[in-house]
Design a protein around this motif. Structure first.
Motif, PDB file in Angstrom:
ATOM      1  N   SER A   1       0.821  -1.220   0.000  1.00  7.56           N
ATOM      2  CA  SER A   1       0.000   0.000   0.000  1.00  7.56           C
ATOM      3  C   SER A   1       0.852   1.265   0.000  1.00  7.56           C
ATOM      4  O   SER A   1       0.427   2.301  -0.506  1.00  7.56           O
ATOM      5  CB  SER A   1      -0.933   0.004   1.217  1.00  7.56           C
ATOM      6  OG  SER A   1      -0.198   0.190   2.427  1.00  7.56           O
ATOM      7  N   LYS A   2       2.049   1.177   0.564  1.00 10.89           N
ATOM      8  CA  LYS A   2       2.926   2.345   0.657  1.00 10.89           C
ATOM      9  C   LYS A   2       3.929   2.425  -0.493  1.00 10.89           C
ATOM     10  O   LYS A   2       4.227   3.515  -0.991  1.00 10.89           O
ATOM     11  CB  LYS A   2       3.713   2.293   1.977  1.00 10.89           C
ATOM     12  CG  LYS A   2       2.860   2.252   3.232  1.00 10.89           C
ATOM     13  CD  LYS A   2       2.177   3.566   3.506  1.00 10.89           C
ATOM     14  CE  LYS A   2       1.454   3.521   4.856  1.00 10.89           C
ATOM     15  NZ  LYS A   2       0.758   4.788   5.149  1.00 10.89           N
ATOM     16  N   GLU A   3       4.459   1.263  -0.909  1.00 10.68           N
ATOM     17  CA  GLU A   3       5.576   1.241  -1.862  1.00 10.68           C
ATOM     18  C   GLU A   3       5.275   0.490  -3.157  1.00 10.68           C
ATOM     19  O   GLU A   3       6.096   0.479  -4.060  1.00 10.68           O
ATOM     20  CB  GLU A   3       6.800   0.586  -1.198  1.00 10.68           C
ATOM     21  CG  GLU A   3       7.243   1.229   0.108  1.00 10.68           C
ATOM     22  CD  GLU A   3       7.995   2.516  -0.113  1.00 10.68           C
ATOM     23  OE1 GLU A   3       8.377   2.782  -1.266  1.00 10.68           O
ATOM     24  OE2 GLU A   3       8.204   3.255   0.869  1.00 10.68           O
ATOM     25  N   GLY A   4       4.123  -0.191  -3.223  1.00  9.37           N
ATOM     26  CA  GLY A   4       3.803  -1.003  -4.390  1.00  9.37           C
ATOM     27  C   GLY A   4       4.169  -2.453  -4.163  1.00  9.37           C
ATOM     28  O   GLY A   4       5.097  -2.764  -3.405  1.00  9.37           O
ATOM     29  N   TRP A   5       3.454  -3.360  -4.827  1.00  7.22           N
ATOM     30  CA  TRP A   5       3.655  -4.794  -4.612  1.00  7.22           C
ATOM     31  C   TRP A   5       5.061  -5.264  -4.966  1.00  7.22           C
ATOM     32  O   TRP A   5       5.593  -6.199  -4.376  1.00  7.22           O
ATOM     33  CB  TRP A   5       2.623  -5.599  -5.404  1.00  7.22           C
ATOM     34  CG  TRP A   5       1.331  -5.750  -4.670  1.00  7.22           C
ATOM     35  CD1 TRP A   5       0.154  -5.107  -4.919  1.00  7.22           C
ATOM     36  CD2 TRP A   5       1.089  -6.588  -3.524  1.00  7.22           C
ATOM     37  NE1 TRP A   5      -0.804  -5.484  -3.995  1.00  7.22           N
ATOM     38  CE2 TRP A   5      -0.260  -6.389  -3.138  1.00  7.22           C
ATOM     39  CE3 TRP A   5       1.882  -7.476  -2.792  1.00  7.22           C
ATOM     40  CZ2 TRP A   5      -0.835  -7.063  -2.058  1.00  7.22           C
ATOM     41  CZ3 TRP A   5       1.314  -8.145  -1.710  1.00  7.22           C
ATOM     42  CH2 TRP A   5      -0.024  -7.929  -1.353  1.00  7.22           C
ATOM     43  N   ALA A   6       5.698  -4.620  -5.935  1.00  9.05           N
ATOM     44  CA  ALA A   6       7.039  -5.055  -6.351  1.00  9.05           C
ATOM     45  C   ALA A   6       8.060  -4.927  -5.230  1.00  9.05           C
ATOM     46  O   ALA A   6       9.109  -5.575  -5.255  1.00  9.05           O
ATOM     47  CB  ALA A   6       7.502  -4.253  -7.558  1.00  9.05           C
ATOM     48  N   ASN A   7       7.764  -4.113  -4.220  1.00  9.38           N
ATOM     49  CA  ASN A   7       8.734  -3.815  -3.177  1.00  9.38           C
ATOM     50  C   ASN A   7       8.474  -4.525  -1.856  1.00  9.38           C
ATOM     51  O   ASN A   7       9.132  -4.216  -0.857  1.00  9.38           O
ATOM     52  CB  ASN A   7       8.782  -2.305  -2.948  1.00  9.38           C
ATOM     53  CG  ASN A   7       9.285  -1.563  -4.168  1.00  9.38           C
ATOM     54  OD1 ASN A   7      10.356  -1.847  -4.677  1.00  9.38           O
ATOM     55  ND2 ASN A   7       8.490  -0.633  -4.668  1.00  9.38           N
ATOM     56  N   VAL A   8       7.541  -5.477  -1.816  1.00  5.35           N
ATOM     57  CA  VAL A   8       7.310  -6.204  -0.570  1.00  5.35           C
ATOM     58  C   VAL A   8       8.467  -7.185  -0.342  1.00  5.35           C
ATOM     59  O   VAL A   8       9.095  -7.651  -1.300  1.00  5.35           O
ATOM     60  CB  VAL A   8       5.965  -6.964  -0.573  1.00  5.35           C
ATOM     61  CG1 VAL A   8       4.809  -6.013  -0.859  1.00  5.35           C
ATOM     62  CG2 VAL A   8       5.972  -8.101  -1.579  1.00  5.35           C
ATOM     63  N   PRO A   9       8.781  -7.514   0.917  1.00  7.53           N
ATOM     64  CA  PRO A   9       9.838  -8.488   1.175  1.00  7.53           C
ATOM     65  C   PRO A   9       9.502  -9.832   0.526  1.00  7.53           C
ATOM     66  O   PRO A   9       8.425 -10.384   0.767  1.00  7.53           O
ATOM     67  CB  PRO A   9       9.844  -8.604   2.704  1.00  7.53           C
ATOM     68  CG  PRO A   9       9.245  -7.338   3.194  1.00  7.53           C
ATOM     69  CD  PRO A   9       8.217  -6.965   2.168  1.00  7.53           C
ATOM     70  N   PRO A  10      10.385 -10.366  -0.292  1.00  4.40           N
ATOM     71  CA  PRO A  10      10.088 -11.580  -1.055  1.00  4.40           C
ATOM     72  C   PRO A  10      10.502 -12.861  -0.344  1.00  4.40           C
ATOM     73  O   PRO A  10      11.138 -12.847   0.710  1.00  4.40           O
ATOM     74  CB  PRO A  10      10.932 -11.397  -2.312  1.00  4.40           C
ATOM     75  CG  PRO A  10      12.157 -10.692  -1.793  1.00  4.40           C
ATOM     76  CD  PRO A  10      11.669  -9.783  -0.685  1.00  4.40           C
ATOM     77  N   GLY A  11      10.138 -13.980  -0.948  1.00  6.29           N
ATOM     78  CA  GLY A  11      10.724 -15.261  -0.604  1.00  6.29           C
ATOM     79  C   GLY A  11      10.298 -15.903   0.692  1.00  6.29           C
ATOM     80  O   GLY A  11      10.999 -16.773   1.186  1.00  6.29           O
ATOM     81  N   THR A  12       9.126 -15.513   1.244  1.00  6.70           N
ATOM     82  CA  THR A  12       8.730 -16.131   2.516  1.00  6.70           C
ATOM     83  C   THR A  12       7.381 -16.836   2.464  1.00  6.70           C
ATOM     84  O   THR A  12       7.190 -17.832   3.159  1.00  6.70           O
ATOM     85  CB  THR A  12       8.662 -15.083   3.644  1.00  6.70           C
ATOM     86  OG1 THR A  12       7.663 -14.091   3.342  1.00  6.70           O
ATOM     87  CG2 THR A  12      10.007 -14.401   3.828  1.00  6.70           C
ATOM     88  N   ARG A  13       6.439 -16.346   1.649  1.00  9.12           N
ATOM     89  CA  ARG A  13       5.077 -16.865   1.715  1.00  9.12           C
ATOM     90  C   ARG A  13       4.561 -17.344   0.352  1.00  9.12           C
ATOM     91  O   ARG A  13       4.716 -16.652  -0.659  1.00  9.12           O
ATOM     92  CB  ARG A  13       4.121 -15.807   2.281  1.00  9.12           C
ATOM     93  CG  ARG A  13       4.370 -15.562   3.774  1.00  9.12           C
ATOM     94  CD  ARG A  13       3.327 -14.639   4.391  1.00  9.12           C
ATOM     95  NE  ARG A  13       3.470 -14.619   5.848  1.00  9.12           N
ATOM     96  CZ  ARG A  13       2.879 -15.469   6.666  1.00  9.12           C
ATOM     97  NH1 ARG A  13       2.085 -16.412   6.181  1.00  9.12           N
ATOM     98  NH2 ARG A  13       3.068 -15.377   7.982  1.00  9.12           N
ATOM     99  N   THR A  14       3.945 -18.506   0.376  1.00  6.54           N
ATOM    100  CA  THR A  14       3.362 -19.078  -0.841  1.00  6.54           C
ATOM    101  C   THR A  14       2.308 -18.157  -1.421  1.00  6.54           C
ATOM    102  O   THR A  14       2.222 -17.973  -2.645  1.00  6.54           O
ATOM    103  CB  THR A  14       2.732 -20.451  -0.519  1.00  6.54           C
ATOM    104  OG1 THR A  14       3.752 -21.331  -0.015  1.00  6.54           O
ATOM    105  CG2 THR A  14       2.107 -21.070  -1.758  1.00  6.54           C
TER     106      THR A  14
END
Length: 450
Positions: A346-359
């Motif tokens: 919501s703040k930075e866009g989906w491309a910037n969420v922390p990756p590699g943890t959740r299916t």
């Protein structure tokens, strides 16, 4: 009837008493705030962690009785400080940022608190199996992943097009080396490839160990005998040093993850082979001058059945003996939850969420659309096999590390020797001979070699 002076005196006394009573009442009202819990959090100075610190108003608004204090350090310093603190029961930190290497070792030593109260809506089963398994001991989760990663090739599509080179989805090291030399134009400060050179078991040795796996090398044979005197390691280190001499930036022996990220984002690297987590930074126009000119490929191989990619997660954990377990658990649950990913989006866009943890992130159409690197990241994570990391059999678990307590100190020393070879202050042969002697001595002292 009282005299005016007596009336005035009584009025003054009553006002004073009233003030005392109101003051006492106000102290009762604000009493709970005095029970504020301060959490001291040790973390790494990587971009996702810095971003998280900027979003903690969301957590403190929901938990006004918890105050957060940050100790933010670069990777090598963080590892040393956190390891020393937990091993000596220093109690300096309430929440630790630690890697996949430390979690199972420290859990078995009884140094970590099991995370079995993360909340009904946390959804532990949504954690990627490859990441979760590395954080689980005896069926219990001892750390929660903030972001997970493998490694891959990030490259400048414009420079490849200009040179008439096409990057395959699954390149070989030979292709990468040839392309790096063709892309290099030192007069324009364009370097064909940027790779980690900074000494550290989680810096240059993470890259070199994963690379060595693809060259057929291994740290130890089945009887724990060190293998730096074998031809596979010599081939690995010579390849790396020569490639960086021909196509790498100056001062490469001082460059780790953050330094190479800065070089790539400023347009000075044709290729960068490093953590998949970097993908959101190199494609972010706020941070990268080449954001619209970046492509991705799997980490290279040598046709031996192993690619040079690793498996890692930066995780949040609670040291055993902590007096603030409940508050620390609340913070960890918040920072590693699905709702936190949504907050970043919501703040930075989906491309910037922390990756590699959740299916669920990798099945999210919004993330798939926003992150062109999503599939490559997931494929890289799933292809790394910590239980069978090398071409030849080994007695250890771990892709870019060996999951034994002695590895941290040993690999730090070996990393210094290999960094010296890169800088030219020693030769490849001398660095390997020194690494072999150090490894034999330490493994004998630890009782692995009889």
């Amino acid at each position: 009837m009282l005299a005016p002076s007596q009336k005035m005196w009584e009025t003054t006394v009553m006002k004073a008493l009233l003030g005392v009573l109101l003051g006492a009442a106000s102290m009762l009202v604000v009493g709970p705030a005095l029970a504020e819990t301060k959490l001291t959090i040790a973390t790494v100075n990587n971009g996702d962690m810095i971003r998280m610190q900027g979003l903690t108003a969301d957590f403190t608004a929901k938990n006004p009785d918890i105050k957060l204090e940050w100790v933010t350090l670069e990777e090598n310093a963080l590892r040393q400080k956190v390891t020393t603190d937990i091993a000596t029961k220093g109690g300096q930190f309430d929440v630790l940022t630690i890697g996949t290497y430390e979690v199972p070792i420290w859990a078995k030593k009884g140094w970590l608190v099991a995370l079995d109260k993360l909340g009904a809506d946390y959804d532990v089963d949504d954690l990627l199996p490859a990441i979760r398994s590395g954080l689980t001991t005896d069926g219990k989760l001892f750390a929660a992943p903030f972001y997970g990663e493998s490694s891959m090739v990030m490259y400048r599509t414009d420079l490849f097009d200009k040179a008439g080179i096409k990057m395959p989805d699954a390149p070989t090291w030979t292709f990468v080396a040839d392309a790096a030399r063709k892309l290099t134009d030192k007069s324009k400060e364009i370097y064909g490839i940027c790779l980690r050179g900074k000494a550290g078991w989680g810096e240059n040795m993470a890259f070199l160990t994963a690379t060595a796996n693809s060259f057929g090398a291994r740290w130890f044979d089945e009887k724990w005998a060190p293998q730096f005197d074998q031809p596979e390691w010599k081939k690995t280190l010579e390849f790396y040093v020569n490639l960086m001499k021909d196509a790498g930036p100056p001062g490469a022996s001082s460059n780790g993850f953050n330094e190479n990220l800065a070089l790539f984002n400023s347009g000075k690297c044709g290729m960068w082979i490093d953590a998949t987590v970097a993908a959101s930074f190199v494609t972010n126009p706020k941070e990268s001058k080449v954001a619209d000119k970046v492509g991705f490929a799997l980490a290279p191989d040598n046709g031996l059945g192993k690619r040079g990619n690793w498996l890692w997660a930066w995780n949040l954990a609670i040291p055993a003996g902590s007096q603030k377990v409940d508050a620390a658990t609340k913070f960890i649950s918040w920072a590693t939850s699905k709702s936190y990913l949504a907050l970043v989006a919501s703040k930075e866009g989906w491309a910037n969420v922390p990756p590699g943890t959740r299916t669920s992130l990798y099945t999210n159409p919004e993330y798939q659309k926003a992150a062109p690197f999503a599939k490559m990241t997931l494929d890289s994570i799933n292809s790394a096999d910590p239980k069978k990391p090398t071409v030849k059999p080994v007695p250890y678990v771990g892709v870019q590390f060996v999951a034994i307590p002695e590895f941290q100190g040993l690999a730090t020393t070996v990393g210094q020797q290999f960094s010296a070879a890169l800088s030219g202050s020693t030769s490849v042969d001398a660095a390997l001979a020194s690494a072999q002697a150090t490894a034999v001595r330490e493994m004998t002292r630890a009782g692995y070699i009889k």
